[in-house]
Scaffold this active site. Structure first.
Site, PDB file in Angstrom:
ATOM      1  N   HIS A 361       0.806  -1.229   0.000  1.00  0.00           N
ATOM      2  CA  HIS A 361       0.000   0.000   0.000  1.00  0.00           C
ATOM      3  C   HIS A 361       0.830   1.266   0.000  1.00  0.00           C
ATOM      4  O   HIS A 361       0.272   2.355   0.159  1.00  0.00           O
ATOM      5  CB  HIS A 361      -0.923   0.051   1.217  1.00  0.00           C
ATOM      6  CG  HIS A 361      -1.966  -1.010   1.245  1.00  0.00           C
ATOM      7  ND1 HIS A 361      -3.224  -0.827   0.740  1.00  0.00           N
ATOM      8  CD2 HIS A 361      -1.920  -2.273   1.708  1.00  0.00           C
ATOM      9  CE1 HIS A 361      -3.934  -1.935   0.900  1.00  0.00           C
ATOM     10  NE2 HIS A 361      -3.150  -2.834   1.490  1.00  0.00           N
ATOM     11  N   LYS A 550      -8.579  13.596   4.976  1.00  0.00           N
ATOM     12  CA  LYS A 550      -7.684  12.439   4.943  1.00  0.00           C
ATOM     13  C   LYS A 550      -6.640  12.632   6.035  1.00  0.00           C
ATOM     14  O   LYS A 550      -6.563  13.706   6.633  1.00  0.00           O
ATOM     15  CB  LYS A 550      -7.010  12.313   3.569  1.00  0.00           C
ATOM     16  CG  LYS A 550      -6.394  13.642   3.054  1.00  0.00           C
ATOM     17  CD  LYS A 550      -5.849  13.516   1.639  1.00  0.00           C
ATOM     18  CE  LYS A 550      -6.881  13.660   0.559  1.00  0.00           C
ATOM     19  NZ  LYS A 550      -7.067  12.482  -0.239  1.00  0.00           N
ATOM     20  N   ARG A 551      -5.833  11.595   6.303  1.00  0.00           N
ATOM     21  CA  ARG A 551      -4.747  11.769   7.263  1.00  0.00           C
ATOM     22  C   ARG A 551      -3.882  12.959   6.843  1.00  0.00           C
ATOM     23  O   ARG A 551      -3.731  13.230   5.657  1.00  0.00           O
ATOM     24  CB  ARG A 551      -3.881  10.491   7.304  1.00  0.00           C
ATOM     25  CG  ARG A 551      -4.511   9.325   8.053  1.00  0.00           C
ATOM     26  CD  ARG A 551      -4.737   9.618   9.507  1.00  0.00           C
ATOM     27  NE  ARG A 551      -3.473   9.753  10.199  1.00  0.00           N
ATOM     28  CZ  ARG A 551      -3.034   8.911  11.130  1.00  0.00           C
ATOM     29  NH1 ARG A 551      -3.775   7.880  11.503  1.00  0.00           N
ATOM     30  NH2 ARG A 551      -1.878   9.088  11.712  1.00  0.00           N
ATOM     31  N   LYS A 556       0.426  14.278   1.073  1.00  0.00           N
ATOM     32  CA  LYS A 556      -0.968  14.553   0.683  1.00  0.00           C
ATOM     33  C   LYS A 556      -1.187  16.044   0.430  1.00  0.00           C
ATOM     34  O   LYS A 556      -2.195  16.448  -0.119  1.00  0.00           O
ATOM     35  CB  LYS A 556      -1.928  14.031   1.758  1.00  0.00           C
ATOM     36  CG  LYS A 556      -1.888  12.490   1.895  1.00  0.00           C
ATOM     37  CD  LYS A 556      -2.865  11.991   2.941  1.00  0.00           C
ATOM     38  CE  LYS A 556      -2.755  10.495   3.211  1.00  0.00           C
ATOM     39  NZ  LYS A 556      -3.473   9.672   2.209  1.00  0.00           N
ATOM     40  N   THR A 658      -8.902   6.289  -1.782  1.00  0.00           N
ATOM     41  CA  THR A 658     -10.248   5.721  -1.934  1.00  0.00           C
ATOM     42  C   THR A 658     -11.276   6.814  -1.635  1.00  0.00           C
ATOM     43  O   THR A 658     -12.405   6.744  -2.124  1.00  0.00           O
ATOM     44  CB  THR A 658     -10.474   4.521  -0.990  1.00  0.00           C
ATOM     45  OG1 THR A 658     -10.008   4.870   0.313  1.00  0.00           O
ATOM     46  CG2 THR A 658      -9.744   3.295  -1.490  1.00  0.00           C
ATOM     47  N   LYS A 662     -15.046   7.974  -3.371  1.00  0.00           N
ATOM     48  CA  LYS A 662     -16.286   8.261  -2.630  1.00  0.00           C
ATOM     49  C   LYS A 662     -16.876   9.595  -3.075  1.00  0.00           C
ATOM     50  O   LYS A 662     -18.089   9.720  -3.285  1.00  0.00           O
ATOM     51  CB  LYS A 662     -16.017   8.257  -1.122  1.00  0.00           C
ATOM     52  CG  LYS A 662     -15.644   6.867  -0.600  1.00  0.00           C
ATOM     53  CD  LYS A 662     -14.941   6.881   0.754  1.00  0.00           C
ATOM     54  CE  LYS A 662     -14.206   5.556   0.959  1.00  0.00           C
ATOM     55  NZ  LYS A 662     -13.227   5.596   2.055  1.00  0.00           N
TER      56      LYS A 662
HETATM   57  C1  26Q Z   1       4.157   0.691   9.690  1.00  0.00           C
HETATM   58  C2  26Q Z   1       5.199   0.362  10.540  1.00  0.00           C
HETATM   59  C3  26Q Z   1       5.204   0.793  11.841  1.00  0.00           C
HETATM   60  C4  26Q Z   1       4.133   1.549  12.282  1.00  0.00           C
HETATM   61  C5  26Q Z   1       3.089   1.895  11.441  1.00  0.00           C
HETATM   62  C6  26Q Z   1       3.098   1.470  10.126  1.00  0.00           C
HETATM   63  C7  26Q Z   1       1.994   1.817   9.215  1.00  0.00           C
HETATM   64  C8  26Q Z   1       0.690   1.944   9.670  1.00  0.00           C
HETATM   65  C9  26Q Z   1      -0.320   2.281   8.803  1.00  0.00           C
HETATM   66  C10 26Q Z   1       2.236   2.011   7.875  1.00  0.00           C
HETATM   67  C11 26Q Z   1       1.208   2.345   6.999  1.00  0.00           C
HETATM   68  C12 26Q Z   1      -0.096   2.487   7.458  1.00  0.00           C
HETATM   69  C13 26Q Z   1      -1.221   2.838   6.603  1.00  0.00           C
HETATM   70  C14 26Q Z   1      -1.135   2.965   5.299  1.00  0.00           C
HETATM   71  C15 26Q Z   1      -2.283   3.358   4.460  1.00  0.00           C
HETATM   72  O1  26Q Z   1      -3.359   3.643   4.954  1.00  0.00           O
HETATM   73  N1  26Q Z   1      -2.101   3.365   3.146  1.00  0.00           N
HETATM   74  C16 26Q Z   1      -3.160   3.739   2.220  1.00  0.00           C
HETATM   75  O2  26Q Z   1      -3.799   2.560   1.768  1.00  0.00           O
HETATM   76  C17 26Q Z   1      -4.931   2.863   0.970  1.00  0.00           C
HETATM   77  C18 26Q Z   1      -5.596   1.550   0.605  1.00  0.00           C
HETATM   78  O3  26Q Z   1      -4.862   0.874  -0.346  1.00  0.00           O
HETATM   79  C19 26Q Z   1      -4.538   3.656  -0.258  1.00  0.00           C
HETATM   80  O4  26Q Z   1      -5.701   4.016  -0.951  1.00  0.00           O
HETATM   81  C20 26Q Z   1      -3.748   4.897   0.118  1.00  0.00           C
HETATM   82  O5  26Q Z   1      -3.255   5.526  -1.043  1.00  0.00           O
HETATM   83  C21 26Q Z   1      -2.596   4.508   1.043  1.00  0.00           C
HETATM   84  O6  26Q Z   1      -1.915   5.664   1.500  1.00  0.00           O
END
Ligand code: 26Q
Length: 814
Positions: A361, A550-551, A556, A658, A662
């Site tokens: 992702h 979004k976050r 972003k 995503t 929406k």
């Molecule tokens: C990793 C290691 C240690 C701590 C935290 C993390 C971590 C936690 C959450 C790394 C990534 C995330 C979340 C990622 C995320 O939400 N990615 C999004 O995924 C969506 C679904 O595929 C995409 O539409 C977005 O583009 C993407 O940013």
């Protein structure tokens, strides 16, 4: 054992009406009399009544899957951003009308009752929400899917603002209990950590762990559209293997006696709120191992109920790893097969690789998970051994195919730089399919992070563009538009979103455009009321509602939007009578607690909002709103009322997005870069119905490599230069020149995410938006074409893609 039909109508499934069932639960489950019941009580009673109705379908589904030996799909995810479940369940069971009528007769409002449900926010953002959309779609399409995750006691923090700064408070979704879940005390697995590994006299490796934690299951039924197929979301909760040290307790050492429990339970206490931050913490690693191991043990137990041939595991089970967070599944599955079930290593690895599949992702280097070797040695000594063996096997496989190839950069273990376990490489090596989440992202995966692995295994990477569930993201969140669509083309679109294409010809029908415009206008009045209630800010519902939710992250580029807002403010001040299109800039989103710059950007936007909203010269021409505590429920309020959807990430960095889907589905026009799924949205809605601007991914990559000079770009961009000057001179901070130094320094000195070179193109495109919004009838024509052309972005299509290309799990259409 035989079963018999119940001859007493004790379940509301057998009761006469939904209303009777609700009243029964209010009294006998909630323990409240009608005259004393508050909204929460009704919400619980209604949830239990609906849950009862789901249980029959749930058991039927389970029995059918056992009987037909349908292949099961296991979706392993650290995050499930499910949002409120009640409305979704009522909708999928086809009972919205009944529920409305019943509460109407009692003088109660169904939406107030629905809004009293806590929003389970067991995720950070897109990845978690995708997992939730997939659960809905698997049940609708008829895939035998089980979601596995963690039952965090506290989901993502609750965000509020203090003087414009983000405050994080613990979230407490379980405080009033959870009507949806079934605790399964009998389903419990032990997950082990630490200790040492010795070889016994037969040559077998024996791991003696130093810590044991129990994982207990909580099941939530997930019904598909129509309620016939009901899947399970199984979340694990941690508890100590040692109940209580009674000896210590009797000595009066109460704290010490409970210590084991507290430590064990900490594993599922809180969601790690990091998004794209690589701060590894031991607890996070333990969470990953904890839920992955429990899930795999459960999967193997279920397989063993009617199968003895381990080689058949991949035929009956597909395990999808949602990013690398459950990548420990690779060595863990091998370990379970070798150490617990006595298989050979090579055979075990083959079985594991054929069963596991991995979705990537993100391409952000700092978000690619890696763990210190030392931590693995200490917590997971047996897993580390197995990873080393997997690396050796992989090296031999490569050597047999390509002579002289340097495999070191591709191995799971990087012995250099202090020693690391690279979870991306581990997941890739141990999976039979690896997928990206949009066409562009998959292409970039092949060219960048997995370039060399892709050369060795050219068939392993494939694309599955993300999708969203049209049930939650149109049918439920936007009932006015949903009704208009159904009235115009029938309701087949809810189950099969491709049918929504039938709306396209109506874009040329003036009467239909009027109705569509009336729906949007009403949604905007509703959103204006929500904004007032949440922030106290009064906005004009006829203004252009421009939404970025979004976050908060540099890539972003909320900052790009904020800078353009400030430039627009200057331009309006300069000539308020220049025929501006009145606009409300709406922001929402959380910043990771440790992400200082993201939190500073929130503060900046709040300070800009305070100044702009108080300026009487500007009035309705510009308002700025930052809504606190963005979550699924807030998105459901915001999206139907949006005119413009901001999807302005630095090209090459947003894997898919995503939210973009929406908005477009709900008839907002997108302003965006050619990034992630925006590219495919543009292809579907047509170039004339989307506002694309800015550099493309290859140009961004080139500039980032060359290292550009942002201060030069700023000096060549007068509007931006003025804004930067104002920020540094304390214009938005009551003369405090230090407050936003971090932002200014970032823009001028680094600008890794290329805000400055994209600024002018963004500004120009926003002025095009202003102009187009003036011709409001034409705007609505474009909005209708957005809605009509988004059929392909249903998560049902995505799930069918996974089922066909990856899982080889034919949906059960019965
Ligand atoms: C990793 C290691 C240690 C701590 C935290 C993390 C971590 C936690 C959450 C790394 C990534 C995330 C979340 C990622 C995320 O939400 N990615 C999004 O995924 C969506 C679904 O595929 C995409 O539409 C977005 O583009 C993407 O940013």
């Amino acid at each position: 054992m035989t079963t018999r039909d119940l001859d007493m109508p004790v379940t509301p499934a057998n009761a006469l009406t939904l209303g009777d069932a609700v009243l029964r639960h209010l009294v006998y489950s909630v323990g409240k009399d009608q005259s004393h019941a508050v909204e929460r009580d009704w919400c619980v009673a209604l949830s239990l009544a609906i849950r009862d109705l789901m249980v029959d379908g749930w058991m039927d589904t389970t029995r059918r899957i056992y009987k037909t030996k349908q292949k099961r799909v296991y979706y392993l995810s650290m995050e499930f951003m499910i949002g409120r479940l009640l409305e979704d369940a009522i909708a999928n069971m086809g009972l919205i009308k009944e529920a409305k009528e019943f509460f109407g007769e009692l003088g109660l409002n169904l939406s107030d009752i629905l809004n009293s449900e806590p929003d389970p926010a067991l995720g950070n953002g897109g990845l978690g929400r995708l997992a939730a959309c997939f659960m809905d779609s698997m049940a609708t399409v008829g895939v035998a899917g089980i979601g596995y995750g963690i039952r965090y006691e506290h989901g993502i923090f609750r965000q509020s603002f203090q003087d414009g700064w983000q405050l994080e408070e613990p979230e407490d979704w379980l405080v009033f209990g959870n009507a949806w879940e079934f605790q399964r005390p009998e389903v419990e697995y032990s997950v082990e950590f630490g200790g040492s590994v010795q070889r016994d006299n037969t040559g077998k490796m024996i791991w003696t762990p130093s810590e044991r934690i129990l994982a207990g299951a909580f099941d939530t039924p997930i019904a598909g559209w129509g309620g016939k197929h009901v899947n399970t979301l199984r979340l694990w909760s941690a508890r100590s293997a040692e109940v209580l040290n009674l000896h210590q307790f009797n000595q009066g050492e109460f704290m010490a006696a409970a210590q084991q429990q507290v430590l064990a339970e900490s594993i599922t206490k809180v969601l790690y709120p990091g998004d794209h931050t690589a701060e590894g913490r031991e607890l996070r690693l333990k969470q990953e191992v904890f839920f992955t191991s429990a899930s795999l043990q459960d999967i193997l137990r279920r397989f063993r109920l009617d199968n003895t041939n381990w080689n058949e595991l991949p035929q009956y089970a597909a395990v999808q790893l949602n990013d690398t967070h459950p990548a420990i599944a690779v060595p863990e599955l091998v370990r379970l097969l070798v150490d617990k079930h006595g298989l050979e290593f090579v055979e075990s690895f083959e079985i594991a690789r054929a069963t596991l599949h991995y979705t990537n992702h993100t391409l952000l280097p700092e978000a690619l998970e890696k763990w210190p070797l030392e931590l693995f040695e200490r917590c997971l000594p047996r897993h580390l051994q197995i990873i080393r063996e997997i690396d050796n096997l992989f090296a031999a496989e490569v050597a047999a195919k390509y002579e002289g190839k340097n495999v070191d950069p591709m191995k799971a273990i990087d012995p250099h730089h202090g020693g690391w376990v690279r979870m991306g490489n581990l997941a890739f090596i141990g999976s039979s399919h690896v997928n990206g989440v949009s066409a562009l992202h998959t292409e970039l995966m092949k060219q960048t992070v997995f370039k060399d692995l892709h050369e060795i295994y050219p068939d392993r990477i494939l694309n599955q563009t993300n999708g969203i569930t049209p049930r939650r993201w149109l049918y439920e969140c936007n009932p006015l538009l949903a009704d208009l669509i159904t009235e115009t083309i029938g309701d087949a679109w809810v189950k099969d979103l491709e049918h929504i294409a039938a709306l396209a010809p109506h874009a040329d029908d003036k009467t239909f455009r009027k109705k569509f415009a009336a729906v949007k206008a009403e949604n905007k009045v509703h959103l204006a009321a929500f904004i007032k209630q949440q922030t106290g800010i009064v906005v004009n519902p006829t203004s252009l509602f421009d939404v970025q939710i979004k976050r908060i992250h540099e890539y972003k580029r909320q900052l790009l939007n904020a800078l353009e807002t400030m430039a627009l403010y200057n331009a309006i001040k300069e000539d308020p009578s220049a025929g501006w299109t009145p606009r409300v800039k709406i922001f929402a989103g959380k910043a990771a607690p440790s992400y200082t710059l993201a939190k500073l950007i929130i503060k900046l936007i709040n300070d800009v909002a305070a100044k702009v909203n108080a300026d009487e010269d500007v009035g309705d021409l510009l308002n700025v709103v930052f809504l606190p505590n963005y979550n699924v429920s807030a998105a459901e309020e915001l999206i139907p009322g949006a005119d413009l959807s901001e999807q302005i990430s630095t090209a090459g960095f947003e894997a898919s997005g995503t939210g973009n889907m929406k908005f477009a589905l709900n008839g907002a026009l997108t302003i965006g870069t050619l990034d992630g799924a925006n590219v495919e949205i543009k292809d579907h809605v047509g170039d004339d119905n989307i506002f694309i601007f800015g550099m493309e991914a290859d140009e961004v990559a080139r500039r980032q490599q060359e290292g550009c000079q942002p201060w030069m770009t700023v000096s060549e961009t007068p509007r931006l230069q003025e804004v930067v000057k104002q920020i540094s001179s304390g214009f938005y901070s009551h003369g405090d020149t230090e407050r936003f130094a971090g932002v200014v320094d970032n823009v001028l000195a680094h600008d890794y995410f290329q805000v400055t070179p994209d600024f002018d193109a963004y500004w120009e495109t926003q002025r095009k938006v202003d102009a187009e919004f003036k011709d409001v009838d034409n705007w609505h024509r474009k909005a209708i074409l957005n809605t009509a052309n988004m059929g392909w972005f249903s998560a049902d299509r995505t799930i069918r893609g996974y089922a066909k290309d990856i899982w080889k799990a034919l949906p059960d259409e019965g």
